[in-house]
Design an enzyme around this catalytic site. Structure first.
Site, PDB file in Angstrom:
ATOM      1  N   GLU A  21       0.813  -1.216   0.000  1.00 11.69           N
ATOM      2  CA  GLU A  21       0.000   0.000   0.000  1.00 11.69           C
ATOM      3  C   GLU A  21       0.849   1.270   0.000  1.00 11.69           C
ATOM      4  OE1 GLU A  21      -4.060  -0.649   2.311  1.00 11.69           O
ATOM      5  OE2 GLU A  21      -2.336  -1.180   3.579  1.00 11.69           O
ATOM      6  N   TYR A  53     -16.997  26.560  -0.616  1.00 11.64           N
ATOM      7  CA  TYR A  53     -16.907  25.122  -0.900  1.00 11.64           C
ATOM      8  C   TYR A  53     -15.679  24.799  -1.747  1.00 11.64           C
ATOM      9  CZ  TYR A  53     -21.972  25.303   0.019  1.00 11.64           C
ATOM     10  OH  TYR A  53     -23.207  25.508   0.557  1.00 11.64           O
ATOM     11  N   VAL A  72      -6.245   5.251   8.572  1.00 10.72           N
ATOM     12  CA  VAL A  72      -7.346   6.134   8.205  1.00 10.72           C
ATOM     13  C   VAL A  72      -7.654   7.070   9.379  1.00 10.72           C
ATOM     14  CG1 VAL A  72      -9.796   6.191   7.581  1.00 10.72           C
ATOM     15  CG2 VAL A  72      -8.296   4.502   6.544  1.00 10.72           C
ATOM     16  N   GLU A  73      -7.483   6.563  10.594  1.00 10.12           N
ATOM     17  CA  GLU A  73      -7.707   7.376  11.794  1.00 10.12           C
ATOM     18  C   GLU A  73      -6.808   8.617  11.798  1.00 10.12           C
ATOM     19  OE1 GLU A  73      -8.783   3.122  12.961  1.00 10.12           O
ATOM     20  OE2 GLU A  73      -7.340   4.092  11.643  1.00 10.12           O
ATOM     21  N   LYS A  98     -12.785   3.852   3.259  1.00  6.69           N
ATOM     22  CA  LYS A  98     -11.767   3.230   2.413  1.00  6.69           C
ATOM     23  C   LYS A  98     -12.409   2.015   1.743  1.00  6.69           C
ATOM     24  CE  LYS A  98      -7.009   1.525   2.548  1.00  6.69           C
ATOM     25  NZ  LYS A  98      -5.887   1.155   3.416  1.00  6.69           N
TER      26      LYS A  98
END
Length: 117
Positions: A21, A53, A72-73, A98
Protein backbone atom coordinates in the site's frame (compact mmCIF):
# COMPACT_ATOMS: atom_id res chain seq x y z
CA UNK A 1 -25.36 26.28 14.31
CA UNK A 2 -25.91 25.74 10.61
CA UNK A 3 -24.30 22.94 8.64
CA UNK A 4 -22.49 23.16 5.32
CA UNK A 5 -21.97 19.70 3.87
CA UNK A 6 -19.83 17.97 1.27
CA UNK A 7 -20.80 14.39 0.47
CA UNK A 8 -19.08 11.73 -1.58
CA UNK A 9 -15.85 13.61 -2.23
CA UNK A 10 -13.25 11.22 -3.62
CA UNK A 11 -9.55 11.88 -3.08
CA UNK A 12 -6.48 9.82 -3.89
CA UNK A 13 -3.79 9.43 -1.26
CA UNK A 14 -1.13 7.10 0.05
CA UNK A 15 -2.82 5.22 2.90
CA UNK A 16 -2.22 1.84 4.47
CA UNK A 17 -0.05 -0.18 6.78
CA UNK A 18 1.02 -2.90 4.36
CA UNK A 19 4.16 -2.56 2.23
CA UNK A 20 2.22 -2.93 -1.02
CA UNK A 21 0.00 0.00 0.00
CA UNK A 22 2.93 2.33 0.57
CA UNK A 23 3.77 2.46 -3.13
CA UNK A 24 0.32 3.18 -4.54
CA UNK A 25 -2.38 5.80 -4.28
CA UNK A 26 -5.80 4.69 -3.07
CA UNK A 27 -9.17 6.37 -3.23
CA UNK A 28 -10.85 7.53 -0.05
CA UNK A 29 -14.43 8.77 0.06
CA UNK A 30 -15.17 11.69 2.37
CA UNK A 31 -18.41 13.01 3.80
CA UNK A 32 -18.19 16.23 5.78
CA UNK A 33 -20.61 18.27 7.87
CA UNK A 34 -19.12 21.65 8.76
CA UNK A 35 -20.53 23.91 11.47
CA UNK A 36 -20.89 27.41 10.02
CA UNK A 37 -23.21 30.35 10.64
CA UNK A 38 -24.67 31.04 7.19
CA UNK A 39 -26.67 34.12 8.27
CA UNK A 40 -23.98 36.75 7.54
CA UNK A 41 -23.60 35.47 3.97
CA UNK A 42 -27.34 35.06 3.42
CA UNK A 43 -28.27 38.49 4.81
CA UNK A 44 -26.94 40.38 1.77
CA UNK A 45 -26.17 37.45 -0.54
CA UNK A 46 -22.40 37.90 0.01
CA UNK A 47 -20.12 35.12 -1.17
CA UNK A 48 -17.24 36.62 0.81
CA UNK A 49 -19.02 35.79 4.06
CA UNK A 50 -19.84 32.21 3.10
CA UNK A 51 -17.74 29.13 3.68
CA UNK A 52 -16.23 28.72 0.22
CA UNK A 53 -16.91 25.12 -0.90
CA UNK A 54 -14.33 25.35 -3.67
CA UNK A 55 -11.60 26.45 -1.25
CA UNK A 56 -12.50 23.74 1.25
CA UNK A 57 -12.39 21.07 -1.47
CA UNK A 58 -9.08 22.43 -2.77
CA UNK A 59 -7.61 22.30 0.75
CA UNK A 60 -8.78 18.70 1.16
CA UNK A 61 -7.28 17.72 -2.19
CA UNK A 62 -3.94 19.37 -1.28
CA UNK A 63 -3.93 17.60 2.07
CA UNK A 64 -4.69 14.21 0.50
CA UNK A 65 -2.07 14.75 -2.18
CA UNK A 66 0.65 15.30 0.42
CA UNK A 67 -0.55 12.78 3.05
CA UNK A 68 1.36 9.56 3.73
CA UNK A 69 -0.37 7.82 6.63
CA UNK A 70 -0.73 4.20 7.63
CA UNK A 71 -4.06 4.71 9.41
CA UNK A 72 -7.35 6.13 8.20
CA UNK A 73 -7.71 7.38 11.79
CA UNK A 74 -4.62 9.56 11.41
CA UNK A 75 -5.81 10.89 8.05
CA UNK A 76 -9.17 11.85 9.60
CA UNK A 77 -7.71 13.47 12.71
CA UNK A 78 -5.13 15.55 10.83
CA UNK A 79 -7.55 16.62 8.10
CA UNK A 80 -10.09 17.75 10.69
CA UNK A 81 -7.47 19.82 12.50
CA UNK A 82 -6.28 21.34 9.22
CA UNK A 83 -9.77 22.38 8.10
CA UNK A 84 -10.75 23.80 11.48
CA UNK A 85 -7.57 25.83 11.67
CA UNK A 86 -7.49 27.04 8.07
CA UNK A 87 -11.16 28.02 7.77
CA UNK A 88 -12.16 28.82 11.36
CA UNK A 89 -14.69 25.99 11.41
CA UNK A 90 -15.92 25.53 14.99
CA UNK A 91 -17.41 22.05 14.59
CA UNK A 92 -17.19 19.26 12.06
CA UNK A 93 -18.14 15.68 11.44
CA UNK A 94 -15.90 13.78 9.04
CA UNK A 95 -16.50 10.30 7.66
CA UNK A 96 -13.56 8.69 5.86
CA UNK A 97 -14.38 5.54 3.91
CA UNK A 98 -11.77 3.23 2.41
CA UNK A 99 -13.52 1.08 -0.20
CA UNK A 100 -12.34 -2.40 -1.10
CA UNK A 101 -10.58 -3.19 2.17
CA UNK A 102 -12.53 -6.36 2.85
CA UNK A 103 -14.21 -8.42 0.13
CA UNK A 104 -17.26 -9.02 2.32
CA UNK A 105 -17.76 -5.33 3.14
CA UNK A 106 -18.51 -2.54 0.70
CA UNK A 107 -16.24 -0.23 2.68
CA UNK A 108 -14.63 0.35 6.06
CA UNK A 109 -13.60 3.57 7.72
CA UNK A 110 -14.00 6.01 10.57
CA UNK A 111 -16.27 8.87 11.50
CA UNK A 112 -15.12 11.58 13.87
CA UNK A 113 -16.68 14.70 15.34
CA UNK A 114 -14.57 17.60 16.58
CA UNK A 115 -15.29 20.99 18.12
CA UNK A 116 -18.42 22.39 19.72
CA UNK A 117 -21.72 22.46 17.95
Amino acid sequence: MDTVFIEGLEVDTVIGAYDWERGIRQCLQLDLALGWDIRPAAEHDELGKALDYAEVVAAIERFAGEARFELVETFAERLAATLMSEFGIVWLRLRVTKPGVNPRARALGVEIERGCR
